[in-house]
Design a protein around this motif. Sequence first.
Motif, PDB file in Angstrom:
ATOM      1  N   ILE A 114       3.527 -10.917   1.428  1.00 15.99           N
ATOM      2  CA  ILE A 114       2.986  -9.883   0.534  1.00 15.99           C
ATOM      3  C   ILE A 114       3.921  -8.676   0.478  1.00 15.99           C
ATOM      4  CG2 ILE A 114       1.081  -8.227   0.192  1.00 15.99           C
ATOM      5  CD1 ILE A 114       0.325 -11.112  -0.549  1.00 15.99           C
ATOM      6  N   VAL A 115       4.435  -8.260   1.643  1.00 21.77           N
ATOM      7  CA  VAL A 115       5.380  -7.133   1.647  1.00 21.77           C
ATOM      8  C   VAL A 115       6.622  -7.498   0.835  1.00 21.77           C
ATOM      9  CG1 VAL A 115       6.894  -5.689   3.071  1.00 21.77           C
ATOM     10  CG2 VAL A 115       4.530  -6.118   3.797  1.00 21.77           C
ATOM     11  N   ARG A 116       7.125  -8.708   1.025  1.00 27.85           N
ATOM     12  CA  ARG A 116       8.326  -9.132   0.286  1.00 27.85           C
ATOM     13  C   ARG A 116       8.089  -9.198  -1.226  1.00 27.85           C
ATOM     14  NH1 ARG A 116      12.579 -10.726   3.319  1.00 27.85           N
ATOM     15  NH2 ARG A 116      12.205 -10.983   5.529  1.00 27.85           N
ATOM     16  N   GLU A 117       6.850  -9.454  -1.632  1.00 27.23           N
ATOM     17  CA  GLU A 117       6.527  -9.452  -3.071  1.00 27.23           C
ATOM     18  C   GLU A 117       6.604  -8.044  -3.662  1.00 27.23           C
ATOM     19  OE1 GLU A 117       2.694 -11.217  -3.795  1.00 27.23           O
ATOM     20  OE2 GLU A 117       3.304 -13.134  -2.899  1.00 27.23           O
ATOM     21  N   HIS A 118       6.446  -7.030  -2.808  1.00 26.75           N
ATOM     22  CA  HIS A 118       6.378  -5.654  -3.295  1.00 26.75           C
ATOM     23  C   HIS A 118       7.599  -4.798  -2.942  1.00 26.75           C
ATOM     24  CE1 HIS A 118       2.200  -6.953  -3.607  1.00 26.75           C
ATOM     25  NE2 HIS A 118       2.104  -6.040  -4.548  1.00 26.75           N
ATOM     26  N   VAL A 119       8.493  -5.343  -2.136  1.00 25.73           N
ATOM     27  CA  VAL A 119       9.686  -4.595  -1.739  1.00 25.73           C
ATOM     28  C   VAL A 119      10.899  -5.472  -2.049  1.00 25.73           C
ATOM     29  CG1 VAL A 119      10.914  -3.492   0.176  1.00 25.73           C
ATOM     30  CG2 VAL A 119       8.414  -3.443   0.115  1.00 25.73           C
ATOM     31  N   ASN A 120      11.866  -4.906  -2.768  1.00 25.70           N
ATOM     32  CA  ASN A 120      13.023  -5.726  -3.146  1.00 25.70           C
ATOM     33  C   ASN A 120      13.928  -5.992  -1.934  1.00 25.70           C
ATOM     34  OD1 ASN A 120      15.310  -3.838  -3.024  1.00 25.70           O
ATOM     35  ND2 ASN A 120      14.338  -2.829  -4.771  1.00 25.70           N
ATOM     36  N   GLU A 121      14.738  -6.999  -2.063  1.00 25.28           N
ATOM     37  CA  GLU A 121      15.571  -7.479  -0.949  1.00 25.28           C
ATOM     38  C   GLU A 121      16.543  -6.414  -0.441  1.00 25.28           C
ATOM     39  OE1 GLU A 121      15.835 -10.053   1.912  1.00 25.28           O
ATOM     40  OE2 GLU A 121      14.530 -10.454   0.214  1.00 25.28           O
ATOM     41  N   ASP A 122      17.102  -5.615  -1.340  1.00 22.82           N
ATOM     42  CA  ASP A 122      18.027  -4.547  -0.916  1.00 22.82           C
ATOM     43  C   ASP A 122      17.316  -3.512  -0.055  1.00 22.82           C
ATOM     44  OD1 ASP A 122      20.152  -5.722  -2.231  1.00 22.82           O
ATOM     45  OD2 ASP A 122      20.029  -4.413  -3.996  1.00 22.82           O
ATOM     46  N   ASP A 123      16.107  -3.140  -0.457  1.00 26.42           N
ATOM     47  CA  ASP A 123      15.344  -2.173   0.332  1.00 26.42           C
ATOM     48  C   ASP A 123      14.973  -2.751   1.694  1.00 26.42           C
ATOM     49  OD1 ASP A 123      15.533  -0.276  -1.645  1.00 26.42           O
ATOM     50  OD2 ASP A 123      13.503  -0.585  -2.423  1.00 26.42           O
ATOM     51  N   LEU A 124      14.601  -4.019   1.735  1.00 23.09           N
ATOM     52  CA  LEU A 124      14.284  -4.660   3.012  1.00 23.09           C
ATOM     53  C   LEU A 124      15.514  -4.714   3.916  1.00 23.09           C
ATOM     54  CD1 LEU A 124      11.894  -7.621   2.169  1.00 23.09           C
ATOM     55  CD2 LEU A 124      11.427  -5.673   3.645  1.00 23.09           C
ATOM     56  N   GLU A 125      16.648  -5.024   3.317  1.00 22.34           N
ATOM     57  CA  GLU A 125      17.892  -5.069   4.094  1.00 22.34           C
ATOM     58  C   GLU A 125      18.194  -3.690   4.689  1.00 22.34           C
ATOM     59  OE1 GLU A 125      22.443  -6.181   3.062  1.00 22.34           O
ATOM     60  OE2 GLU A 125      20.926  -7.535   2.229  1.00 22.34           O
ATOM     61  N   SER A 126      17.990  -2.641   3.894  1.00 15.34           N
ATOM     62  CA  SER A 126      18.193  -1.275   4.388  1.00 15.34           C
ATOM     63  C   SER A 126      17.198  -0.955   5.497  1.00 15.34           C
ATOM     64  CB  SER A 126      18.034  -0.262   3.251  1.00 15.34           C
ATOM     65  OG  SER A 126      19.054  -0.423   2.301  1.00 15.34           O
ATOM     66  N   PHE A 127      15.946  -1.363   5.322  1.00 12.52           N
ATOM     67  CA  PHE A 127      14.922  -1.141   6.335  1.00 12.52           C
ATOM     68  C   PHE A 127      15.333  -1.778   7.660  1.00 12.52           C
ATOM     69  CE2 PHE A 127      11.258  -3.066   8.514  1.00 12.52           C
ATOM     70  CZ  PHE A 127      10.573  -1.931   8.890  1.00 12.52           C
ATOM     71  N   PHE A 128      15.739  -3.038   7.620  1.00 17.38           N
ATOM     72  CA  PHE A 128      16.138  -3.728   8.851  1.00 17.38           C
ATOM     73  C   PHE A 128      17.373  -3.083   9.475  1.00 17.38           C
ATOM     74  CE2 PHE A 128      13.688  -7.402   7.055  1.00 17.38           C
ATOM     75  CZ  PHE A 128      12.730  -7.435   8.058  1.00 17.38           C
ATOM     76  N   LYS A 129      18.282  -2.603   8.653  1.00 20.62           N
ATOM     77  CA  LYS A 129      19.474  -1.932   9.164  1.00 20.62           C
ATOM     78  C   LYS A 129      19.087  -0.633   9.881  1.00 20.62           C
ATOM     79  CE  LYS A 129      24.006  -0.308   7.716  1.00 20.62           C
ATOM     80  NZ  LYS A 129      24.916  -0.063   6.587  1.00 20.62           N
ATOM     81  N   VAL A 130      18.173   0.122   9.298  1.00 21.14           N
ATOM     82  CA  VAL A 130      17.710   1.362   9.920  1.00 21.14           C
ATOM     83  C   VAL A 130      17.008   1.058  11.243  1.00 21.14           C
ATOM     84  CG1 VAL A 130      16.097   3.307   9.687  1.00 21.14           C
ATOM     85  CG2 VAL A 130      17.586   2.684   7.773  1.00 21.14           C
ATOM     86  N   LEU A 137      20.299   3.087  19.144  1.00 18.84           N
ATOM     87  CA  LEU A 137      20.347   4.473  19.635  1.00 18.84           C
ATOM     88  C   LEU A 137      19.444   4.649  20.861  1.00 18.84           C
ATOM     89  CD1 LEU A 137      20.302   6.384  16.232  1.00 18.84           C
ATOM     90  CD2 LEU A 137      22.219   6.228  17.843  1.00 18.84           C
ATOM     91  N   ILE A 138      18.283   4.026  20.834  1.00 20.14           N
ATOM     92  CA  ILE A 138      17.361   4.117  21.967  1.00 20.14           C
ATOM     93  C   ILE A 138      17.929   3.361  23.173  1.00 20.14           C
ATOM     94  CG2 ILE A 138      15.080   3.412  22.826  1.00 20.14           C
ATOM     95  CD1 ILE A 138      14.073   4.002  19.903  1.00 20.14           C
TER      96      ILE A 138
END
Length: 151
Positions: A114-130, A137-138
Amino acid sequence: MDKNKSIDHQLRATWQAVAKLYNEQATKYDSTMSSAFVLLTIDKVNGTPSTALGPLMGMEPTSLSRILKSMEEKGAIYREKNPDDGRSVIIKLTDYGLERRKFSKNHVYQFNNIVREHVNEDDLESFFKVMKTINILIAEKKIFESTNQDK
């Protein structure tokens, strides 16, 4: 700082919402999100040493012990002596536990789909990178490095 622009606030608020969502589903099956997480973490074929579960899940031993005891009482898991180390046990899933694991896995897939249906792949890739960067850092203790201001 505005809490809506605070990274830690967003992480905490989102995780609390996700945890509530999963716990609401787990309650329908007389379970909890934590128990479901344990079911998904235990190797379904070979089991998992009890000493490895806490670190795999990022959970304290006392909390994990309580969850394991409850799961054992409900018949979802059983303990077996570790053949490689007589001092430890391996946690294994019962048939009931395997069945519950399927429910848990399906809910995780449903959430992700469901999340993948509403969030594009580039944004997800950025999310995982963050998320990866924050974890690094932790782990490298770069968030609260000792400075003169601490003294």
